[in-house]
Structures are given as structure tokens and as C-alpha cells.
Enzyme design. Sequence first.
Site, PDB file in Angstrom:
ATOM      1  N   LEU A 154       0.812  -1.216   0.000  1.00  0.00           N
ATOM      2  CA  LEU A 154       0.000   0.000   0.000  1.00  0.00           C
ATOM      3  C   LEU A 154       0.848   1.269   0.000  1.00  0.00           C
ATOM      4  O   LEU A 154       0.372   2.324  -0.417  1.00  0.00           O
ATOM      5  CB  LEU A 154      -0.958   0.010   1.193  1.00  0.00           C
ATOM      6  CG  LEU A 154      -2.150  -0.934   1.077  1.00  0.00           C
ATOM      7  CD1 LEU A 154      -2.964  -0.927   2.364  1.00  0.00           C
ATOM      8  CD2 LEU A 154      -3.024  -0.574  -0.118  1.00  0.00           C
ATOM      9  N   GLU A 155       2.071   1.164   0.450  1.00  0.00           N
ATOM     10  CA  GLU A 155       2.961   2.331   0.466  1.00  0.00           C
ATOM     11  C   GLU A 155       3.725   2.508  -0.839  1.00  0.00           C
ATOM     12  O   GLU A 155       4.318   3.562  -1.078  1.00  0.00           O
ATOM     13  CB  GLU A 155       3.933   2.226   1.637  1.00  0.00           C
ATOM     14  CG  GLU A 155       3.284   2.349   3.010  1.00  0.00           C
ATOM     15  CD  GLU A 155       2.535   1.099   3.463  1.00  0.00           C
ATOM     16  OE1 GLU A 155       1.514   1.249   4.151  1.00  0.00           O
ATOM     17  OE2 GLU A 155       2.968  -0.030   3.123  1.00  0.00           O
ATOM     18  N   CYS A 211       4.817  -8.261  -2.751  1.00  0.00           N
ATOM     19  CA  CYS A 211       4.231  -9.596  -2.705  1.00  0.00           C
ATOM     20  C   CYS A 211       3.081  -9.611  -1.713  1.00  0.00           C
ATOM     21  O   CYS A 211       3.284  -9.377  -0.521  1.00  0.00           O
ATOM     22  CB  CYS A 211       5.278 -10.635  -2.324  1.00  0.00           C
ATOM     23  SG  CYS A 211       4.613 -12.302  -2.232  1.00  0.00           S
ATOM     24  N   ILE A 212       1.896  -9.881  -2.239  1.00  0.00           N
ATOM     25  CA  ILE A 212       0.690  -9.962  -1.424  1.00  0.00           C
ATOM     26  C   ILE A 212       0.203 -11.405  -1.492  1.00  0.00           C
ATOM     27  O   ILE A 212      -0.117 -11.906  -2.573  1.00  0.00           O
ATOM     28  CB  ILE A 212      -0.396  -9.004  -1.948  1.00  0.00           C
ATOM     29  CG1 ILE A 212       0.151  -7.586  -2.088  1.00  0.00           C
ATOM     30  CG2 ILE A 212      -1.617  -9.044  -1.037  1.00  0.00           C
ATOM     31  CD1 ILE A 212      -0.712  -6.671  -2.926  1.00  0.00           C
ATOM     32  N   ILE A 213       0.184 -12.062  -0.343  1.00  0.00           N
ATOM     33  CA  ILE A 213      -0.239 -13.463  -0.270  1.00  0.00           C
ATOM     34  C   ILE A 213      -1.613 -13.518   0.387  1.00  0.00           C
ATOM     35  O   ILE A 213      -1.819 -12.928   1.452  1.00  0.00           O
ATOM     36  CB  ILE A 213       0.786 -14.308   0.518  1.00  0.00           C
ATOM     37  CG1 ILE A 213       2.159 -14.244  -0.180  1.00  0.00           C
ATOM     38  CG2 ILE A 213       0.300 -15.752   0.646  1.00  0.00           C
ATOM     39  CD1 ILE A 213       3.287 -14.914   0.594  1.00  0.00           C
ATOM     40  N   GLU A 240      -6.820 -15.176   5.229  1.00  0.00           N
ATOM     41  CA  GLU A 240      -8.178 -15.637   5.507  1.00  0.00           C
ATOM     42  C   GLU A 240      -9.204 -14.515   5.527  1.00  0.00           C
ATOM     43  O   GLU A 240     -10.390 -14.762   5.732  1.00  0.00           O
ATOM     44  CB  GLU A 240      -8.198 -16.369   6.848  1.00  0.00           C
ATOM     45  CG  GLU A 240      -7.359 -17.635   6.845  1.00  0.00           C
ATOM     46  CD  GLU A 240      -7.348 -18.330   8.186  1.00  0.00           C
ATOM     47  OE1 GLU A 240      -8.086 -17.893   9.096  1.00  0.00           O
ATOM     48  OE2 GLU A 240      -6.623 -19.317   8.314  1.00  0.00           O
ATOM     49  N   HIS A 282      -8.653  -8.520   3.621  1.00  0.00           N
ATOM     50  CA  HIS A 282      -7.490  -7.635   3.534  1.00  0.00           C
ATOM     51  C   HIS A 282      -6.685  -7.867   2.254  1.00  0.00           C
ATOM     52  O   HIS A 282      -6.191  -6.912   1.651  1.00  0.00           O
ATOM     53  CB  HIS A 282      -6.604  -7.818   4.768  1.00  0.00           C
ATOM     54  CG  HIS A 282      -5.495  -6.820   4.860  1.00  0.00           C
ATOM     55  ND1 HIS A 282      -5.726  -5.481   5.079  1.00  0.00           N
ATOM     56  CD2 HIS A 282      -4.155  -6.959   4.772  1.00  0.00           C
ATOM     57  CE1 HIS A 282      -4.576  -4.840   5.110  1.00  0.00           C
ATOM     58  NE2 HIS A 282      -3.607  -5.719   4.927  1.00  0.00           N
TER      59      HIS A 282
END
Length: 154
Positions: free
Chosen positions: A61-62, A84-86, A89, A92
Amino acid sequence: MQNAEQGQATDLDGRGLRIAIVRARFNDSITAALADACRAELARLEVDAADVREVTVPGALEVPVALAALAASGGYDALVALGCIIRGETYHFELVANESGAGVTRVALDHRLPIANAILTVENEAQAWARAEDKGRDAARVAVEMANLLEDLS
């Protein structure tokens, strides 16, 4: 270089280009691998190491905020976004993936500056590792090609 699928010439000559990389530190080992592959490919494309700047930010996000500051400086021919966005649950994952992607696109359009977006959005860490090296190299090629294309169009 010819793009075999499209029959169009691509200019991957990085000589004289100034490129900045913004790397998110979240999932640091993966984003470091992305950056290593990107820098190696930039060198292979003859972008001088002195003309490559890398900055880090806490997370995806930054990334757009740093990209905007670099774009506003007027000192770069192209930028690279690495992260990297994993999936977890919760919702988000979608929020971070969507908003970081929209932010990267907005900076590119607002500043008319090419930004290679290599912020991985994956289901698990194994998928991230499977893509890190290729996506890092791809980002370098996209940055160089688009910097040269925009120069030709101006």
C-alpha cells in the site's frame, strides 16, 4: 528485438536510462528476490548500475506513494513496483491487491511515466517463489521497453 507474437519491434536498449525501483519489505525474502532478478536484468539490458535507484517501503500500500514522489522528481525514465501480497483468511488481501494496483496505475497515468508493476498477488508462498525471478526480470524488460517507447512517442 522482434516480438514474435505481434510482429512489432521492441527496444530493450537500456543505455542512458534512469530507472527507480520501489520494493515493499513485507514478505521481504520474496521481494528481495524480485529486486535481485530485476537489477540483474537491467544490467543485462545495459542500464548502468549508477542509474538505478532502489527504495524500500513497508508494504504494497505504500508503494504508490513512493512511486509518486519519484515520478514528481522528474529524474527517471521509468519506475518499477515490486511487492508480494499473499492471500490470507480475510478481505485484507483484496483490499491491498486492488488499492496498490490502482495506485500504481494512477501514478503512471498522472505522471505519464511507465511503471512496471510486479507486485505479486498470489494464493500462497510457493506461488510467490515460483514467480519471483521471472516477474523481476519481466519488470526490468517492461520498464526499459516502455521508457524507450514513450521517448519515441514524444
